[in-house]
Design a protein around this motif. Structure first.
Motif, PDB file in Angstrom:
ATOM      1  N   ILE A 447       0.840  -1.210   0.000  1.00 36.74           N
ATOM      2  CA  ILE A 447       0.000   0.000   0.000  1.00 36.74           C
ATOM      3  C   ILE A 447       0.871   1.255   0.000  1.00 36.74           C
ATOM      4  N   GLU A 451       1.112   4.032  -3.064  1.00 37.06           N
ATOM      5  CA  GLU A 451       0.860   5.461  -2.824  1.00 37.06           C
ATOM      6  C   GLU A 451       2.019   6.308  -3.339  1.00 37.06           C
ATOM      7  N   ASN A 467      -4.894   5.861 -12.925  1.00 35.68           N
ATOM      8  CA  ASN A 467      -6.109   5.034 -12.824  1.00 35.68           C
ATOM      9  C   ASN A 467      -5.753   3.589 -12.504  1.00 35.68           C
ATOM     10  N   LEU A 470      -4.689   3.312  -8.849  1.00 40.40           N
ATOM     11  CA  LEU A 470      -5.844   3.438  -7.951  1.00 40.40           C
ATOM     12  C   LEU A 470      -6.615   2.126  -7.863  1.00 40.40           C
ATOM     13  N   VAL A 471      -6.770   1.439  -9.006  1.00 38.17           N
ATOM     14  CA  VAL A 471      -7.457   0.143  -9.009  1.00 38.17           C
ATOM     15  C   VAL A 471      -6.660  -0.866  -8.182  1.00 38.17           C
ATOM     16  N   LEU A 473      -4.484  -0.214  -5.843  1.00 37.25           N
ATOM     17  CA  LEU A 473      -4.483   0.227  -4.446  1.00 37.25           C
ATOM     18  C   LEU A 473      -5.777  -0.185  -3.750  1.00 37.25           C
ATOM     19  N   ASP A 474      -6.882  -0.073  -4.460  1.00 36.03           N
ATOM     20  CA  ASP A 474      -8.171  -0.485  -3.901  1.00 36.03           C
ATOM     21  C   ASP A 474      -8.194  -1.985  -3.634  1.00 36.03           C
ATOM     22  N   SER A 475      -7.647  -2.749  -4.580  1.00 37.64           N
ATOM     23  CA  SER A 475      -7.638  -4.204  -4.441  1.00 37.64           C
ATOM     24  C   SER A 475      -6.775  -4.654  -3.270  1.00 37.64           C
ATOM     25  N   SER A 477      -5.888  -2.912  -0.689  1.00 39.13           N
ATOM     26  CA  SER A 477      -6.471  -2.420   0.569  1.00 39.13           C
ATOM     27  C   SER A 477      -7.537  -3.389   1.072  1.00 39.13           C
ATOM     28  N   LYS A 478      -8.346  -3.894   0.154  1.00 39.27           N
ATOM     29  CA  LYS A 478      -9.381  -4.874   0.534  1.00 39.27           C
ATOM     30  C   LYS A 478      -8.745  -6.150   1.057  1.00 39.27           C
TER      31      LYS A 478
END
Length: 490
Positions: A447, A451, A467, A470-471, A473-475, A477-478
């Motif tokens: 993570i 960033e 973009n 960000l995708v 990073l979202d994955s 993070s989950k």
């Protein structure tokens, strides 16, 4: 208070290059000046600033920057080329020719050195002109192309004096004159013999011009040509001419080496241009035709014959790769590697290993790609080259699910990119490290690196990269939250 944005060497170089490409050379110069304050003596920055000075017409500062880069690295090819280009712009064609030749000896694979040699030789010939078209007059305005010759008007006045004064001047030895004048020495000897025929010298042409004046004009021209080359002509050019005389080459039976060099440079440009435009088949066809042509020439006609053969195998391999013909591409690049190793051409070995690695990676044979690229590592010449090389190796390890090795090479790539100050490769390396850490389930570190990569993507700038990060990073993070939920104590 809001923190001011950090200005780095890489940012200034990127901005200066972009401004220079848009023709805003004054603004670009400011960026390069600031960049050199952060990293004094950087040879790449010195060359970009030298190019900027040259665009602005400031040849003096352009030459200073080019020479400064060579003080840091005497074999720096861009420094040699920029110094030659600046000297050519200043009109010092002979000195420019010296540095074009020096660069070509060090890097025969860079075709712009051969093009520089061709244009410098042509400029020298154009300045000297055709002897039959030159009419020398007894005036003080007589001058020559060389700046050094222009500064010696006293010598010119001596050479323009009548025949009686010329007899008093110190005469060059026949051996020296023969070396300096080459084939024209026989012409000068013939004209001097005519001077002894008094009846002929007193006669006139149908136009009323005295034969004596014509003969003296011819001798005067040849004397000036002799003195000019004595001051300016490089030793290698004299050796080359002496070799031609010993071998007794006739102009109408042999091609001139400069003509062959010009033809080869043009053909190589056409081959590369066809590939760049997407005409891979035409590029391959032209390269194969040229390969057959060069194999029929002797090494005397093409001194760098082996380097050119290897280079053409490389071009053919790249064309096959663009057409999707992987086995043919691999065969051509291996031929390039064999020629390079046989002739101890380090740069060509590096090029061939690079291309072989790319082909293996394209067909999914990642371990063979790694082997080729790891063999290339000691041959890498700059931090930027190491940055992308380490990145490609790390990417292959990631494909093989060897996440620890991928992370290690990603960090090496990032270190090299930091040394070069290149934001784009910092971005690629950081993303690679983060992806390897996801494979290792080190989500917290992943993570943090994603960033950091997002900040780099904003500096490049690249909306597509932002973009994608960000995708990712979202994955991750989950995944991190899910792991935390499984281990409440942690």
């Amino acid at each position: 208070e809001e923190a001011l944005p950090v200005v780095t060497f890489g940012n200034l170089m990127t901005e200066g290059t972009a401004l220079s490409r848009r023709g805003q050379h004054d603004k670009a110069l400011g960026c390069f000046n600031d960049a050199l304050k952060l990293r004094a003596g950087d040879k790449h920055c010195l060359i970009t600033r030298s190019k900027c000075f040259l665009k602005l017409g400031d040849t003096e500062n352009s030459l200073k920057d080019a020479e400064a880069s060579l003080q840091i690295d005497k074999t720096f090819p861009e420094g040699l080329y920029q110094k030659a280009e600046t000297l050519y712009t200043m009109g010092d064609f002979e000195f420019a020719l010296v540095f074009y030749h020096r660069g070509r000896r060090l890097r025969p694979d860079i075709h712009k050195f051969q093009l520089g040699i061709n244009k410098a030789e042509e400029a020298i010939v154009n300045c000297l002109g055709n002897p039959s078209a030159v009419k020398l007059e007894n005036t003080e305005e007589l001058c020559f192309v060389s700046r050094q010759a222009e500064r010696k008007k006293d010598n010119q006045q001596q050479q323009n004096k009548p025949a009686k004064d010329q007899k008093r001047t110190k005469k060059q030895s026949p051996k020296t004159e023969r070396q300096l004048l080459g084939e024209l020495y026989a012409d000068k000897a013939y004209l001097e013999k005519l001077l002894k025929d008094e009846d002929l010298m007193q006669s006139s042409t149908r136009q009323g011009i005295k034969v004596l004046d014509l003969v003296l004009d011819g001798i005067s021209y040849l004397n000036h040509r002799r003195d000019f080359w004595q001051q300016q002509k490089p030793m290698y050019a004299r050796v080359y001419e002496r070799r031609l005389l010993r071998e007794g080459r006739a102009r109408d039976r042999r091609r001139k080496s400069s003509d062959i060099g010009r033809s080869i440079a043009k053909d190589m440009e056409d081959i590369e241009l066809c590939l760049a435009r997407g005409s891979a088949e035409e590029s391959c066809r032209k390269a194969e035709r040229m390969l057959r042509k060069i194999q029929g020439w002797t090494e005397e006609e093409v001194p760098n014959k082996n380097e050119l053969i290897g280079n053409l195998h490389s071009c053919i391999g790249n064309a096959h790769l663009a057409m999707g013909q992987m086995e043919a591409a691999l065969h051509s690049h291996k031929m390039d590697l064999d020629f390079a190793k046989k002739n101890a051409l380090t740069d060509a070995v590096s090029r061939a290993l690079d291309n072989i690695g790319h082909v293996y990676a394209r067909i999914g044979r990642f371990q063979q790609a790694i082997n080729a690229w790891e063999e290339k590592i000691p041959l890498a010449q700059s931090s930027l080259e190491k940055a992308w090389l380490f990145h490609e190796i790390g990417r292959c390890y990631l494909e093989l699910d060897k996440a620890e090795a991928a992370q290690d090479y990603g960090q090496k790539s990032l270190q090299s990119a930091d040394e070069e100050g290149d934001v784009e490769w910092q971005l690629h390396a950081t993303v690679l490290v983060a992806q390897a850490q996801v494979k290792l389930k080190d989500y917290r570190s992943a993570i943090m690196n994603f960033e950091r990569a997002l900040e780099k993507a904003k500096l490049v700038p690249s909306e597509a990269a932002q973009n994608g990060i960000l995708v990712a990073l979202d994955s991750v993070s989950k995944s991190f939250i899910a792991e935390l939920n499984k281990s409440p104590k942690d």
